[in-house]
Scaffold this active site. Structure first.
Site, PDB file in Angstrom:
ATOM      1  N   ASP A  57      42.176  27.476  37.429  1.00 36.70           N
ATOM      2  CA  ASP A  57      42.565  28.822  37.823  1.00 36.70           C
ATOM      3  C   ASP A  57      41.393  29.517  38.512  1.00 36.70           C
ATOM      4  O   ASP A  57      40.230  29.191  38.266  1.00 36.70           O
ATOM      5  CB  ASP A  57      42.979  29.638  36.605  1.00 36.70           C
ATOM      6  CG  ASP A  57      44.224  29.093  35.919  1.00 36.70           C
ATOM      7  OD1 ASP A  57      44.967  28.330  36.559  1.00 36.70           O
ATOM      8  OD2 ASP A  57      44.435  29.440  34.736  1.00 36.70           O
ATOM      9  N   ALA A  58      41.702  30.498  39.351  1.00 38.86           N
ATOM     10  CA  ALA A  58      40.661  31.185  40.108  1.00 38.86           C
ATOM     11  C   ALA A  58      39.563  31.741  39.200  1.00 38.86           C
ATOM     12  O   ALA A  58      38.373  31.647  39.509  1.00 38.86           O
ATOM     13  CB  ALA A  58      41.279  32.310  40.939  1.00 38.86           C
TER      14      ALA A  58
END
Length: 236
Positions: A57-58
């Protein structure tokens, strides 16, 4: 930062804030994601780009593997698909899980009202996450986690469903709980968290000679220090 490299694999220490989501939209091709990742890691982008194996995930930091050959990509992808790749994460979560170690076994599916999110549902795909409490603090706990499956947002959704969202996680209920912390200095430190404090600490694929560990990033270490300096957690 490069964590490990051989003829087939390159392991990078992804900083938080780098999106690895790929799509047909402009700026989201696999090639563009790799270029951003290399730039964020502070290393030159090779002329022949490697191949993405898995994604974080970012907001998540830590170990990312990329394949330097198509043969390695097939082997690595299969290892992840068949759950032969052992992944270990760290997370700072709100509250103290009871029991202190165990397995969260809850099926997940895409949230029909918000396609960016996942949710727990009996009709979803099976998902299991093992966890162990490393240390309890006054308001949070430092956990080690090993997802047995690889669903989108799995760790974050599982922890939130158990009432222990990841600190800083605005999607799953962990972004604003710092407001209830009594210790002023700790409250101010927690208010500065800008992402979910989730870190992909280690990836092991023994059959391929891969065992890579990424050090905790600065923001995670800073909060740990603030928590350690605050009042200790009550004993039970």
């Amino acid at each position: 930062m490069v964590l490990f490299e051989n003829d087939d694999v390159l392991a990078l220490d992804k900083p938080p804030g780098v999106s690895m989501a790929t799509s047909s939209k402009e700026g989201k091709s696999a090639e563009e994601v790799l270029r951003r990742l290399f730039t964020a890691c502070g290393i030159p982008c090779p002329d022949s780009l490697p191949l993405l194996v898995h994604r974080l995930d970012a907001g998540t930091s830590g170990v990312v593997l990329v394949a330097k050959t198509r043969e390695a990509h097939r082997a690595l992808s299969l290892a992840f698909q068949e759950r032969r790749a052992k992944k270990t994460y760290r997370a700072l979560v709100w509250g103290h899980p009871v029991p202190a170690r165990g397995t969260i076994d809850l099926a997940l599916q895409r949230d029909p009202t918000d396609g960016r999110k996942m949710r727990v549902t009996a009709t979803g795909k099976p998902a299991a996450t093992r966890y162990a409490t490393l240390r309890r603090f006054s308001s949070l706990a430092d956990l080690e986690l090993q997802p047995e499956t690889g669903r989108t947002h799995q760790i974050r959704v599982h922890l939130s469903a158990k009432g222990h969202p990841v600190a800083g996680d605005d999607f799953y209920g962990g972004a604003s709980r710092w407001r209830g912390v009594r210790d002023r200095r700790l409250r101010e430190a927690l208010a500065d968290i800008t992402r979910p404090l989730l870190h992909a600490q280690r990836v092991e694929i023994p059959e391929m000679g891969i065992d890579v560990t990424a050090p905790l990033p600065g923001d995670y270490r800073k909060i740990l220090a603030s928590l350690a300096a605050a009042r200790p957690a009550p004993t039970r």
